[in-house]
Write a protein that holds these residues in place. Structure first.
Motif, PDB file in Angstrom:
ATOM      1  N   MET A   9       7.606  80.292   3.060  1.00 52.11           N
ATOM      2  CA  MET A   9       8.232  79.110   2.477  1.00 52.11           C
ATOM      3  C   MET A   9       7.228  78.330   1.618  1.00 52.11           C
ATOM      4  O   MET A   9       7.518  77.927   0.494  1.00 52.11           O
ATOM      5  CB  MET A   9       8.725  78.233   3.622  1.00 52.11           C
ATOM      6  CG  MET A   9       9.830  77.283   3.289  1.00 52.11           C
ATOM      7  SD  MET A   9      10.249  76.344   4.768  1.00 52.11           S
ATOM      8  CE  MET A   9      11.927  76.851   5.034  1.00 52.11           C
ATOM      9  N   LEU A  10       6.021  78.148   2.175  1.00 51.94           N
ATOM     10  CA  LEU A  10       4.979  77.417   1.456  1.00 51.94           C
ATOM     11  C   LEU A  10       4.560  78.178   0.198  1.00 51.94           C
ATOM     12  O   LEU A  10       4.430  77.591  -0.879  1.00 51.94           O
ATOM     13  CB  LEU A  10       3.778  77.208   2.385  1.00 51.94           C
ATOM     14  CG  LEU A  10       2.645  76.341   1.855  1.00 51.94           C
ATOM     15  CD1 LEU A  10       3.143  74.937   1.531  1.00 51.94           C
ATOM     16  CD2 LEU A  10       1.501  76.267   2.869  1.00 51.94           C
ATOM     17  N   ILE A  49      14.915  85.860  17.493  1.00 50.20           N
ATOM     18  CA  ILE A  49      14.457  85.152  16.296  1.00 50.20           C
ATOM     19  C   ILE A  49      15.147  85.782  15.097  1.00 50.20           C
ATOM     20  O   ILE A  49      14.713  86.809  14.588  1.00 50.20           O
ATOM     21  CB  ILE A  49      12.929  85.235  16.158  1.00 50.20           C
ATOM     22  CG1 ILE A  49      12.259  84.679  17.412  1.00 50.20           C
ATOM     23  CG2 ILE A  49      12.451  84.475  14.926  1.00 50.20           C
ATOM     24  CD1 ILE A  49      10.751  84.705  17.376  1.00 50.20           C
ATOM     25  N   VAL A  82      16.770  85.550  11.163  1.00 51.54           N
ATOM     26  CA  VAL A  82      16.664  84.820   9.906  1.00 51.54           C
ATOM     27  C   VAL A  82      17.806  85.292   9.004  1.00 51.54           C
ATOM     28  O   VAL A  82      17.677  85.357   7.799  1.00 51.54           O
ATOM     29  CB  VAL A  82      15.302  85.062   9.225  1.00 51.54           C
ATOM     30  CG1 VAL A  82      14.937  83.876   8.338  1.00 51.54           C
ATOM     31  CG2 VAL A  82      14.214  85.284  10.235  1.00 51.54           C
ATOM     32  N   LEU A 121      17.033  79.872   5.169  1.00 53.92           N
ATOM     33  CA  LEU A 121      15.649  79.689   5.619  1.00 53.92           C
ATOM     34  C   LEU A 121      15.406  78.232   6.019  1.00 53.92           C
ATOM     35  O   LEU A 121      14.725  77.947   7.003  1.00 53.92           O
ATOM     36  CB  LEU A 121      14.670  80.132   4.522  1.00 53.92           C
ATOM     37  CG  LEU A 121      13.247  80.407   4.988  1.00 53.92           C
ATOM     38  CD1 LEU A 121      13.214  81.443   6.094  1.00 53.92           C
ATOM     39  CD2 LEU A 121      12.384  80.872   3.833  1.00 53.92           C
ATOM     40  N   SER A 122      15.991  77.290   5.257  1.00 53.78           N
ATOM     41  CA  SER A 122      15.878  75.879   5.635  1.00 53.78           C
ATOM     42  C   SER A 122      16.520  75.653   7.002  1.00 53.78           C
ATOM     43  O   SER A 122      16.013  74.878   7.816  1.00 53.78           O
ATOM     44  CB  SER A 122      16.556  74.988   4.599  1.00 53.78           C
ATOM     45  OG  SER A 122      15.885  75.065   3.365  1.00 53.78           O
ATOM     46  N   PHE A 136      16.656  77.819   9.379  1.00 51.06           N
ATOM     47  CA  PHE A 136      15.718  78.330  10.381  1.00 51.06           C
ATOM     48  C   PHE A 136      14.676  77.261  10.703  1.00 51.06           C
ATOM     49  O   PHE A 136      14.364  76.993  11.867  1.00 51.06           O
ATOM     50  CB  PHE A 136      15.038  79.601   9.875  1.00 51.06           C
ATOM     51  CG  PHE A 136      14.143  80.238  10.905  1.00 51.06           C
ATOM     52  CD1 PHE A 136      14.631  81.222  11.740  1.00 51.06           C
ATOM     53  CD2 PHE A 136      12.825  79.838  11.038  1.00 51.06           C
ATOM     54  CE1 PHE A 136      13.825  81.797  12.712  1.00 51.06           C
ATOM     55  CE2 PHE A 136      12.007  80.401  12.007  1.00 51.06           C
ATOM     56  CZ  PHE A 136      12.508  81.396  12.844  1.00 51.06           C
ATOM     57  N   LEU A 137      14.151  76.625   9.655  1.00 48.02           N
ATOM     58  CA  LEU A 137      13.158  75.557   9.852  1.00 48.02           C
ATOM     59  C   LEU A 137      13.744  74.430  10.697  1.00 48.02           C
ATOM     60  O   LEU A 137      13.104  73.931  11.625  1.00 48.02           O
ATOM     61  CB  LEU A 137      12.694  75.033   8.488  1.00 48.02           C
ATOM     62  CG  LEU A 137      12.000  73.675   8.471  1.00 48.02           C
ATOM     63  CD1 LEU A 137      10.709  73.697   9.259  1.00 48.02           C
ATOM     64  CD2 LEU A 137      11.712  73.235   7.044  1.00 48.02           C
ATOM     65  N   TRP A 194      14.013  75.282  14.252  1.00 51.45           N
ATOM     66  CA  TRP A 194      12.691  75.263  14.871  1.00 51.45           C
ATOM     67  C   TRP A 194      12.233  73.825  15.124  1.00 51.45           C
ATOM     68  O   TRP A 194      11.703  73.503  16.179  1.00 51.45           O
ATOM     69  CB  TRP A 194      11.681  76.007  13.987  1.00 51.45           C
ATOM     70  CG  TRP A 194      10.505  76.456  14.773  1.00 51.45           C
ATOM     71  CD1 TRP A 194       9.371  75.743  15.020  1.00 51.45           C
ATOM     72  CD2 TRP A 194      10.353  77.707  15.453  1.00 51.45           C
ATOM     73  NE1 TRP A 194       8.529  76.487  15.807  1.00 51.45           N
ATOM     74  CE2 TRP A 194       9.102  77.679  16.094  1.00 51.45           C
ATOM     75  CE3 TRP A 194      11.170  78.833  15.577  1.00 51.45           C
ATOM     76  CZ2 TRP A 194       8.629  78.746  16.848  1.00 51.45           C
ATOM     77  CZ3 TRP A 194      10.707  79.899  16.330  1.00 51.45           C
ATOM     78  CH2 TRP A 194       9.451  79.850  16.958  1.00 51.45           C
ATOM     79  N   GLN A 202       8.603  71.031   1.973  1.00 50.85           N
ATOM     80  CA  GLN A 202       9.338  71.688   3.051  1.00 50.85           C
ATOM     81  C   GLN A 202       8.435  72.700   3.771  1.00 50.85           C
ATOM     82  O   GLN A 202       8.403  72.764   4.998  1.00 50.85           O
ATOM     83  CB  GLN A 202      10.576  72.406   2.495  1.00 50.85           C
ATOM     84  CG  GLN A 202      11.447  73.000   3.564  1.00 50.85           C
ATOM     85  CD  GLN A 202      12.583  73.851   3.004  1.00 50.85           C
ATOM     86  OE1 GLN A 202      13.672  73.839   3.517  1.00 50.85           O
ATOM     87  NE2 GLN A 202      12.325  74.592   1.950  1.00 50.85           N
ATOM     88  N   GLY A 203       7.656  73.467   2.999  1.00 48.58           N
ATOM     89  CA  GLY A 203       6.735  74.429   3.599  1.00 48.58           C
ATOM     90  C   GLY A 203       5.658  73.727   4.412  1.00 48.58           C
ATOM     91  O   GLY A 203       5.322  74.156   5.520  1.00 48.58           O
ATOM     92  N   LEU A 204       5.134  72.601   3.888  1.00 52.59           N
ATOM     93  CA  LEU A 204       4.104  71.853   4.614  1.00 52.59           C
ATOM     94  C   LEU A 204       4.669  71.281   5.915  1.00 52.59           C
ATOM     95  O   LEU A 204       3.972  71.221   6.928  1.00 52.59           O
ATOM     96  CB  LEU A 204       3.547  70.737   3.727  1.00 52.59           C
ATOM     97  CG  LEU A 204       2.718  71.205   2.529  1.00 52.59           C
ATOM     98  CD1 LEU A 204       2.355  70.026   1.631  1.00 52.59           C
ATOM     99  CD2 LEU A 204       1.444  71.913   2.995  1.00 52.59           C
ATOM    100  N   PHE A 207       6.973  72.680   7.742  1.00 51.88           N
ATOM    101  CA  PHE A 207       7.038  73.809   8.674  1.00 51.88           C
ATOM    102  C   PHE A 207       5.647  74.074   9.253  1.00 51.88           C
ATOM    103  O   PHE A 207       5.479  74.255  10.469  1.00 51.88           O
ATOM    104  CB  PHE A 207       7.564  75.048   7.947  1.00 51.88           C
ATOM    105  CG  PHE A 207       8.226  76.062   8.838  1.00 51.88           C
ATOM    106  CD1 PHE A 207       8.043  76.053  10.217  1.00 51.88           C
ATOM    107  CD2 PHE A 207       9.050  77.042   8.296  1.00 51.88           C
ATOM    108  CE1 PHE A 207       8.665  76.991  11.035  1.00 51.88           C
ATOM    109  CE2 PHE A 207       9.672  77.985   9.099  1.00 51.88           C
ATOM    110  CZ  PHE A 207       9.479  77.958  10.463  1.00 51.88           C
ATOM    111  N   VAL A 208       4.636  74.063   8.377  1.00 48.68           N
ATOM    112  CA  VAL A 208       3.262  74.292   8.833  1.00 48.68           C
ATOM    113  C   VAL A 208       2.861  73.210   9.840  1.00 48.68           C
ATOM    114  O   VAL A 208       2.295  73.497  10.905  1.00 48.68           O
ATOM    115  CB  VAL A 208       2.287  74.316   7.639  1.00 48.68           C
ATOM    116  CG1 VAL A 208       0.842  74.291   8.117  1.00 48.68           C
ATOM    117  CG2 VAL A 208       2.538  75.553   6.774  1.00 48.68           C
ATOM    118  N   LEU A 261       4.472  73.653  13.323  1.00 48.64           N
ATOM    119  CA  LEU A 261       3.886  74.768  14.070  1.00 48.64           C
ATOM    120  C   LEU A 261       2.482  74.429  14.545  1.00 48.64           C
ATOM    121  O   LEU A 261       2.084  74.783  15.660  1.00 48.64           O
ATOM    122  CB  LEU A 261       3.858  76.029  13.196  1.00 48.64           C
ATOM    123  CG  LEU A 261       5.211  76.666  12.928  1.00 48.64           C
ATOM    124  CD1 LEU A 261       5.094  77.738  11.853  1.00 48.64           C
ATOM    125  CD2 LEU A 261       5.781  77.278  14.199  1.00 48.64           C
TER     126      LEU A 261
END
Lengths: 306, 343
Positions: A101-102, B78, B80, B273-274, B276-277, B280, B321-323, B325-326, B329
């Motif tokens: 995603m990133l 899991i 996707v 995918l969003s 899924f985030l 989570w 959005q990616g940040l 998720f990071v 986690l």
């Protein structure tokens, strides 16, 4: 040379060219999984590699600089996976998706300025007398530098992995972290190294895709190749030597779909694009069907089967 | 400090701080004022009535896809695959509409919804069977079939279902009014949002209050014991994935019928995918999924506003959005490690 030979070698060349970005990524993913780390982020690493590689080639006018930049971008993004998986011990699948995603976001953001730019191509390689060899001569002559690089990396990594002490350490970490630790090998260090090497190879694969194969940059252009690589590692039974035939399955399917499109088949182009994904899924299923656990790194079983 | 890290609120605060720091660092790196840009994101996402309704519109398919991810996750799977199920639901639902273009009553509308949900379920059953009977890893197989479903949609809108009325643009004919969900006042917010919220509440109740919810909990936390006690793991793999597929299929046809008004390629805009985030972020808790999907939907909707008013590519929302998720986690992973160490 008769016409059948021309069709065959032409097909082999286009299959090889199409397989090359995937093969590089697959090699990296294979090493990572052998140390017990699965990385779906390979898709994102390919994307940043493709974007950075294309940008650097456009800026410096040298495709080799592009390959370097792509590899560097792949390493940088894979460090996020290493941090999340080895550092925070986050779920590997989720972490890979986060990296994807990133990577998608970063490559779309920085790549917006690259759409429509032109890049310099690689000089064709002078293979000398090899071009005259029967049958494979024209295949060799049709190779680009990235194809050659990927093909050379298969034996290099295969030999390194099975014939050196470092290779042994990496394999030990994947089979039994506890035994590796007892032998004085730090599993965390090896896994971090493997993830970063995976980042380097997938970044390189991405750059090979944009700089050499398609010679364009488009958002999301890896189109699932990184994810396919994660599945094809299983098909290759986690053996670096087998990554070549596994990658050729995808490359062959893609070459076939392109071939059929130009041959005026009644099947539409969009429908033919499905072929590589379908082939990958089918061989993955067939591999799992055999039910033999041989080759699965023990450390990976816990991740895959839960 | 340690207890604070382990608590639910502690994790939320930790994740929020982490995402603010990561995003701030990224904004600084690209040479923008972090405070100014974050303010712009909030304003583009929720600054006025229009922004709020656009955020709700964006959140609706994400909410359904998050539920579609959470259902199999209750069993420890899991998946996707919501993205592909969304496409396939939209595909067959559209097929039904195109075969009934003259319809005026409400019955075909309901039939369209049912067709799309069944299509989503069917698409989910393929990786489900591969998982339950052949042991193919469901994360990898769902990702692969996603591409197949998306390409099938691309094929029909470029090929057999392409409408000449679109002057070359690859899309099907417009849906007749009878097939469009009712909208909220004159915004684009459609009845799908209330349906999705209702389904989230219903699922939460099912998981927490029913025998089946307990069955899933047992099979997730200790599959061997569950199977030994006579619980059917295989059947529940098929069931949870098919039900999840129905929700994603619903998201697909609602998005097609209401927002786009016809079938087009790339209709999902990454909702799978969003989703899924979001699942989570909410740790598969169906009530928490509701605010989380609104949050992510608003963030993604803000991208368009940023492009228009701040001259920043809208993909900056994807980076954030990616940040996010990071960050979740990172904080969650370290918190879990603390928990394990304390035993």
């Amino acid at each position: 040379m008769d016409s059948l030979d021309i069709v065959f070698t032409g097909f082999l060349i286009s299959a090889l060219r199409s397989a090359t970005p995937l093969l590089l990524t697959l090699l990296g993913e294979c090493l990572g999984q052998r140390t017990g780390v699965i990385n779906l982020g390979a898709e994102g690493q390919m994307l940043v590699g493709a974007m950075a590689g294309y940008g650097a080639t456009a800026a410096f006018g040298n495709p080799w600089v592009g390959l370097l930049a792509g590899a560097g971008a792949g390493v940088a993004l894979s460090a996020v996976h290493a941090l999340l998986v080895v550092g925070a011990q986050a779920n590997q699948f989720a972490s890979g998706l986060a990296v994807w995603m990133l990577g998608f976001g970063l490559s779309a953001y920085f790549g917006a300025a690259l759409v429509g730019q032109q890049v310099t191509a690689f000089d064709s390689i002078d293979v000398g007398a090899a071009a005259q060899w029967p049958v494979i001569g024209s295949v060799i002559a049709g190779m680009t530098p990235t194809v050659l690089l990927a093909l050379l990396l298969v034996p290099v990594i295969g030999l390194w992995f099975y014939r050196t002490r470092t290779g042994l350490r990496w394999r030990a970490v994947g089979e039994s972290p506890a035994a590796a630790r007892a032998a004085g090998v730090s599993p965390a260090t090896v896994q971090i190294q493997a993830v970063l090497v995976g980042g380097l190879l997938s970044g390189l694969g991405g750059a090979a895709l944009s700089v050499d194969y398609t010679r364009t940059w488009a958002e999301g252009m890896s189109a699932g190749r990184g994810l396919v690589a994660v599945g094809l590692v299983i098909v290759a039974r986690w053996n670096p030597w087998w990554t070549l035939p596994a990658a050729l399955l995808f490359g062959g399917a893609e070459a076939l779909s392109l071939r059929l499109q130009t041959a005026d088949t009644p099947i539409s182009a969009q429908l033919l694009h499905i072929l590589p994904y379908l082939v990958s899924l089918v061989v993955l299923t067939l591999t799992c069907l055999r039910r033999s656990d041989s080759g699965t790194p023990a450390g990976l079983k816990a991740v895959m089967d839960r | 400090m340690r207890d604070l890290m382990l608590s639910g609120p502690g994790r939320v605060v930790g994740t929020t701080l982490a995402v603010l720091m990561l995003t701030g660092a990224f904004f600084l790196a690209i040479g923008r004022d972090p405070v100014e840009l974050m303010g712009l994101i909030v304003r583009s996402a929720a600054g006025d009535g229009y922004a709020i309704t656009e955020s709700l519109v964006r959140a609706t398919p994400i909410l359904l896809c998050a539920l579609a991810t959470a259902l199999p996750a209750r069993l420890g799977l899991i998946t996707v695959g919501a993205e592909g199920q969304l496409y396939f639901g939209a595909l067959l639902g559209t097929g039904f509409v195109l075969a009934n273009l003259g319809a005026t009553s409400a019955a075909p509308y309901m039939a369209m919804i049912v067709v799309a949900m069944l299509a989503g379920a069917a698409w989910a059953l393929l990786p489900a069977v591969l998982r339950s009977h052949l042991g193919v890893n469901e994360t990898i197989s769902t990702l692969l079939v996603n591409y197949v479903a998306a390409l099938l949609v691309t094929w029909v809108v470029y090929g057999p279902w392409k409408s000449a009325a679109n002057l070359g643009w690859p899309a099907t004919a417009d849906f007749p009014e009878a097939f469009k969900p009712s909208t909220f006042f004159d915004s684009r917010v459609h009845s799908g949002l209330w349906i999705a919220i209702g389904l989230a509440v219903l699922l939460h109740w099912t998981f927490v209050r029913t025998r089946w919810g307990l069955t899933l909990d047992v099979l997730r936390s200790n599959p061997r014991a569950g199977i030994a006690a006579g619980l059917n793991w295989r059947r529940n793999v098929l069931l949870t994935m098919a039900l999840g597929g129905m929700l994603a299929g619903l998201a697909g046809i609602l998005e097609t019928a209401s927002i786009q008004g016809r079938l087009q390629a790339n209709l999902s805009a990454g909702a799978g995918l969003s989703g899924f985030l979001v699942a989570w972020l909410a740790r598969n808790h169906c009530l928490r999924i509701i605010p989380m999907s609104l949050l992510v939907g608003a963030l993604l909707a803000s991208g368009d506003g940023l492009q228009m008013f701040a001259n920043v590519p809208s993909s900056i929302a994807l980076v954030v959005q990616g940040l996010l998720f990071v960050a979740v986690l990172l904080v969650g992973g370290y918190a879990n490690r603390l928990q394990v160490r304390r035993g």
